[in-house]
Design a protein around this motif. Structure first.
Motif, PDB file in Angstrom:
ATOM      1  N   GLU A 165       0.920   5.679  -0.510  1.00 45.35           N
ATOM      2  CA  GLU A 165       0.166   6.926  -0.469  1.00 45.35           C
ATOM      3  C   GLU A 165       0.491   7.717  -1.728  1.00 45.35           C
ATOM      4  N   GLN A 183       0.835  -1.187   0.000  1.00 40.89           N
ATOM      5  CA  GLN A 183       0.000   0.000   0.000  1.00 40.89           C
ATOM      6  C   GLN A 183       0.877   1.247   0.000  1.00 40.89           C
ATOM      7  N   ARG A 219      -4.872   6.114  -1.074  1.00 41.95           N
ATOM      8  CA  ARG A 219      -3.986   4.995  -0.776  1.00 41.95           C
ATOM      9  C   ARG A 219      -4.192   3.962  -1.873  1.00 41.95           C
ATOM     10  N   THR A 229      -8.269   9.761   1.468  1.00 41.05           N
ATOM     11  CA  THR A 229      -8.122  10.512   2.714  1.00 41.05           C
ATOM     12  C   THR A 229      -8.983  11.765   2.656  1.00 41.05           C
TER      13      THR A 229
END
Length: 72
Positions: free
Chosen positions: A10, A8, A54, A71
């Motif tokens: 960002e 994962q 993400r 987010t």
């Protein structure tokens, strides 16, 4: 490959393409072509250009991924 094997990262959505594809710039300046993950699609969560997301990426093919979280 299971979901536990995905990496994962960002990133930020750079552009929105046709047919639900997104170009995401992750750490290090790499570009990932991503689609919405199943739960994001099912819950109809909107993702627009400039959103922080993400991305789950396979270690075997780091150029394609799934957006799993947006987010706030």
């Amino acid at each position: 490959m299971s979901k536990d094997d995905l990496v994962q990262l960002e990133g930020k959505v750079v552009s929105v393409g046709k047919d639900g594809t997104f170009s995401v710039e992750v750490q290090g300046g790499h570009q990932v072509l991503a689609k919405l993950g199943g739960r994001m699609r099912r819950e109809r969560i909107r993702v627009a250009q400039g959103d922080e997301v993400r991305v789950a990426v396979s270690p075997l093919d780091p150029h394609h991924g799934l957006i799993v979280y947006r987010t706030r």
